[in-house]
Each structure stands twice: as C-alpha cells, then as structure tokens.
Design an enzyme around this catalytic site. Structure first.
Site, PDB file in Angstrom:
ATOM      1  N   ASP A  98       2.646   3.085  -4.636  1.00 17.95           N
ATOM      2  CA  ASP A  98       1.434   2.271  -4.468  1.00 17.95           C
ATOM      3  C   ASP A  98       1.090   1.506  -5.745  1.00 17.95           C
ATOM      4  OD1 ASP A  98       1.226   4.314  -2.233  1.00 17.95           O
ATOM      5  OD2 ASP A  98      -0.349   2.856  -1.773  1.00 17.95           O
ATOM      6  N   GLN A 125       1.650  10.893   7.979  1.00 23.79           N
ATOM      7  CA  GLN A 125       2.430   9.643   8.067  1.00 23.79           C
ATOM      8  C   GLN A 125       3.913   9.935   8.318  1.00 23.79           C
ATOM      9  OE1 GLN A 125       0.149  10.264   5.705  1.00 23.79           O
ATOM     10  NE2 GLN A 125      -0.884   8.428   4.976  1.00 23.79           N
ATOM     11  N   ARG A 143      -9.549  -0.305  -0.586  1.00 26.52           N
ATOM     12  CA  ARG A 143      -8.816   0.877  -1.077  1.00 26.52           C
ATOM     13  C   ARG A 143      -8.445   0.614  -2.546  1.00 26.52           C
ATOM     14  NH1 ARG A 143      -4.321   3.618   2.600  1.00 26.52           N
ATOM     15  NH2 ARG A 143      -4.913   5.437   1.387  1.00 26.52           N
ATOM     16  N   ARG A 146      -1.966   0.680   6.784  1.00 33.07           N
ATOM     17  CA  ARG A 146      -1.848   1.414   5.520  1.00 33.07           C
ATOM     18  C   ARG A 146      -0.443   1.156   4.978  1.00 33.07           C
ATOM     19  NH1 ARG A 146       2.301   3.459   7.021  1.00 33.07           N
ATOM     20  NH2 ARG A 146       2.222   4.664   5.116  1.00 33.07           N
ATOM     21  N   GLY A 147      -0.209   1.655   3.752  1.00 31.41           N
ATOM     22  CA  GLY A 147       1.047   1.332   3.069  1.00 31.41           C
ATOM     23  C   GLY A 147       0.780   0.142   2.157  1.00 31.41           C
ATOM     24  N   ASN A 158       2.147   7.489  -5.820  1.00 32.54           N
ATOM     25  CA  ASN A 158       2.536   7.415  -4.397  1.00 32.54           C
ATOM     26  C   ASN A 158       1.774   8.509  -3.652  1.00 32.54           C
ATOM     27  OD1 ASN A 158       4.150   6.234  -2.279  1.00 32.54           O
ATOM     28  ND2 ASN A 158       5.320   8.132  -2.263  1.00 32.54           N
ATOM     29  N   LYS A 159       2.006   8.572  -2.357  1.00 31.53           N
ATOM     30  CA  LYS A 159       1.288   9.519  -1.493  1.00 31.53           C
ATOM     31  C   LYS A 159       1.269  10.927  -2.078  1.00 31.53           C
ATOM     32  CE  LYS A 159      -0.552   8.941   1.434  1.00 31.53           C
ATOM     33  NZ  LYS A 159      -2.032   8.766   1.224  1.00 31.53           N
TER      34      LYS A 159
HETATM   35  O1  MRU Z   1      -2.362   6.303   2.376  1.00 33.71           O
HETATM   36  P1  MRU Z   1      -1.208   5.420   2.762  1.00 33.71           P
HETATM   37  O2  MRU Z   1      -0.604   5.768   4.074  1.00 33.71           O
HETATM   38  O3  MRU Z   1      -1.567   3.961   2.633  1.00 33.71           O
HETATM   39  O4  MRU Z   1      -0.109   5.715   1.654  1.00 33.71           O
HETATM   40  C1  MRU Z   1       1.122   5.062   1.743  1.00 33.71           C
HETATM   41  C2  MRU Z   1       2.076   5.484   0.697  1.00 33.71           C
HETATM   42  O5  MRU Z   1       1.782   6.294  -0.143  1.00 33.71           O
HETATM   43  C3  MRU Z   1       3.402   4.800   0.683  1.00 33.71           C
HETATM   44  O6  MRU Z   1       4.386   5.667   0.238  1.00 33.71           O
HETATM   45  C4  MRU Z   1       3.325   3.589  -0.256  1.00 33.71           C
HETATM   46  O7  MRU Z   1       2.238   2.781   0.065  1.00 33.71           O
HETATM   47  C5  MRU Z   1       4.549   2.790  -0.237  1.00 33.71           C
HETATM   48  S1  MRU Z   1       4.708   1.978   1.320  1.00 33.71           S
HETATM   49  C6  MRU Z   1       5.978   0.911   1.287  1.00 33.71           C
END
Ligand code: MRU
Length: 366
Positions: free
Chosen positions: A258, A217, A114, A71-72, A268-269
């Site tokens: 993202d 996370q 995703r 993820r990320g 973002n998250k």
């Molecule tokens: O759901 P995830 O864990 O994929 O979400 C990740 C995030 O929101 C990160 O902050 C984002 O991808 C930037 S990672 C360098």
C-alpha cells in the site's frame, strides 16, 4: 538470485500493449466507467453476490472507499480519479467558472477516505495537475486523464507480471496474502499478476492463499479470482503459514503493498510482516510487487507510514455475526510494515530492486 537481474534492473516502458479488456487468466474488472458514471463491483458481497453499484457524485465515491466497496491500493487511486471526474461535472454545473475552487473540498473528501495507500494521494495529485492545466469544460479532459491512470495501471501490472515471474523457478508453489488481483487494481493485479504470469509460464503450479482476517480478502477475493481463472489455489488459515513454510511447500511469499518508503520498507495488509518474519526463518523468499505509484520517496522509512486503524467491530464479528463475548475490546490495525531487510525483491513496472535499500530505491526512482 536470478541470473538476469542486477540489484536494480531498469526496464524500458511500452514493450507491450495492454487493454482495459481481460486477457487469459484475467477475466475480472472491478472498476469501470460506463453510462457516464463510475461502476464498482461491490467487493463486500463477493463471492456470494455479484452486485455492481453506480456512482454519480464524489461524496458517495469517498464513502465507498472507506466502506471497502472497492479496496486495494491501485484500485482506490483509480476510483478516486473517476471520483474527481464526477466532482468536476457536478461543480461545473452548479458553480460555472467557480468550479475550480469549489472542487477543492471534493478532493479533500476523497483524500480522507483511507490513509495508508499512497496511490490514492498520487492519483489525486495527478488529477489536481490536470485541473490546473484546464481552461474550459473540465469533464472530457479529466475523464481522459482518469482513463489514462486506469490503463497505465493495467499495463504496469502486465509488465510486473513478466518481471516477477522471471524470478521464480519452474514448478514452484507460492504463498500470497490478502487480495492483490484484478479486484485490487485496474486489472490483472500486482502480486496476483506475477502469479498469473508465472502460472501461464509454468513457473507456478500451486498457489496457497491465506484467509486474511478480518475482511477475508484471501478467502473471499483471491480464492475467487484464482478459481475464475482456473489457477489451482489452496486456502489456509492465517496462522498456518509458518507451518506450511516449515514443510518446505513454498519457495516464495508474494505480496503487494500500500506504500513503500524510500528505504524499501513496505506497508501491506496486516499479517504481511508476520508472514515475512516466518519466511526469512524458513528460507522462503519474499517478493513485494507494486507499481511505482505505490512508492513514497518522501518518507525515509516505514516508521512514518500512516497505519489505518479500522473499527473494532470488524474483529469482534464475522460475516455480520458477533463472535466475541460482550465486554471485550479489539485492536484492528489494517496494515503493518515489513522492513526492507526481510524483502528479497521489490518488483515494479520500472524494474526489480533486489535486497532493497535507500540507494537502490533511489536508483530505481531516478
Ligand atoms: O484493506 P485493503 O483490502 O484495501 O488492503 C489491500 C492490501 O493490503 C493489498 O495487499 C495492497 O493494497 C496491494 S493491492 C494490489
């Protein structure tokens, strides 16, 4: 504002060389290519178990992205690029010269894994362009392109690390959200890359990381990465961020993204928006750190960014244990959008945009 930075500070690339191998305060790699296969550190199991899974076909790579094995945003894009290599190998063996058309369904399957992180679509587009330029056996050329995407991401992270660190005063404490480190990228990290660089330069002395429900996370991954790299980290519940800011304990909220729209709105998250609103109220500055592969200039603002809604069960349970009573429903948006007006700096490998707006974003993206 930092004296060295204009509203858009452009940079020339290639000032430093980086490798796929970890450097000081950077000891982790989650995505790699070894033994003719894709290797992914299973992030669902961290920090308790360190299990590396091996992938040899693209369908299971797409499923691994959906299931959060990896993820990320940047890590998802890099993984998908290696997934295309696996698809090409399989299709070339099965379909010979017909591989070029049959691989389309594998690309579609990877793209559906995703929806929010634009790095996924950016990486698939790069692989599509590489496919279009190929004449014969595709595997070696596509593997070289996937490795380039991976290496360029690490180099971008080191560049952003330096640019972002320069914005931070000495002896600062910062708050971060989710995981944006080596686990979320090709290596080193975006927001966590800035934190790593700033720690090394004595600009950051203390990191606060929030838990980041429902996948934790922050608690499981960011805290683990920082402990591995011996950077002082204090964990807090998601709801404690505003109280931390009110006490004047942090100068910056530093997060990843993202997808960033053409006006600087940043997805973002989930919980980032909440933290950014609290930051503005308390005079804490907000830094969004993301490579230009995260910027989607086709979307005028964040209202068009597709927000992934994940299964209710992720909120109703914790570590596989049901915590909510039977009969209750859950709403589980995985991302939110922080409006550009709440962002003080967007840090990319091409430069820094202060107080982002459409004109400054366009100037950055050239
Ligand atoms: O759901 P995830 O864990 O994929 O979400 C990740 C995030 O929101 C990160 O902050 C984002 O991808 C930037 S990672 C360098």
């Amino acid at each position: 504002m930092h004296a060295c930075y204009s509203l858009v500070k452009m940079c020339s690339p290639g000032e430093e060389t980086t490798t796929m191998h970890p450097t000081p305060h950077d000891t982790i790699r989650a995505v790699s290519w070894a033994d003719d296969a894709l290797q992914l550190l299973d992030q669902r199991k961290l920090p308790a178990e360190h299990i590396t899974l091996t992938f040899t076909e693209p369908g299971s790579v797409a499923q691994a992205i959906t299931d959060m094995v990896v993820r990320g945003a940047p890590a998802i894009g890099i993984t998908a690029a290696y997934g295309v290599v696996l698809a090409a190998r399989q299709r070339y063996l099965q379909d010979g010269a017909g591989w070029r058309s049959s691989i389309g369904q594998d690309l579609d399957r990877l793209a559906a894994s995703r929806p929010t992180a634009v790095n996924l679509f950016w990486a698939l587009e790069r692989m599509r362009r590489a496919i279009a330029g190929l004449k014969s056996d595709p595997v070696a050329a596509l593997l070289a392109e996937a490795k380039r995407i991976h290496e360029e991401d690490i180099a971008a992270n080191h560049r952003m690390g330096k640019l972002g660190a320069a914005l931070i005063d000495h002896d600062s404490a910062v708050l971060t959200h989710c995981n944006t480190g080596s686990l979320a990228t090709g290596g080193y990290g975006t927001a966590l890359g800035v934190i790593r660089s700033a720690y090394q330069a004595g600009r950051i002395t203390q990191v606060y990381a929030d838990e980041t429900r429902p996948w934790l996370q922050g608690a499981r991954l960011t805290a683990w990465e920082l402990v591995q790299d011996k950077i002082p980290v204090t964990l807090l519940a998601d709801g404690a961020g505003a109280h931390l800011m009110k006490q004047g304990r942090v100068r910056w909220l530093i997060v990843g993204a993202d997808r960033i729209a053409a006006n600087g709105d940043a997805a973002n998250k989930i919980g980032t928006y909440h933290a950014a609103v609290a930051a503005r109220y308390h005079g804490v500055r907000v830094m969004v750190v993301a490579p230009t592969s995260t910027i989607d200039m086709t979307l005028p603002d964040g209202g068009q960014i597709p927000i992934e809604i994940r299964p209710e069960e992720e909120v109703l349970s914790l570590a596989g244990q049901r915590i909510a009573p039977p009969g209750v429903r859950a709403w589980n948006p995985s991302f939110d959008v922080t409006p550009a007006e709440l962002i003080d700096a967007i840090v990319t490998e091409k430069g820094v945009v202060l107080s982002p707006n459409p004109a400054r974003m366009a100037a950055l993206m050239g």
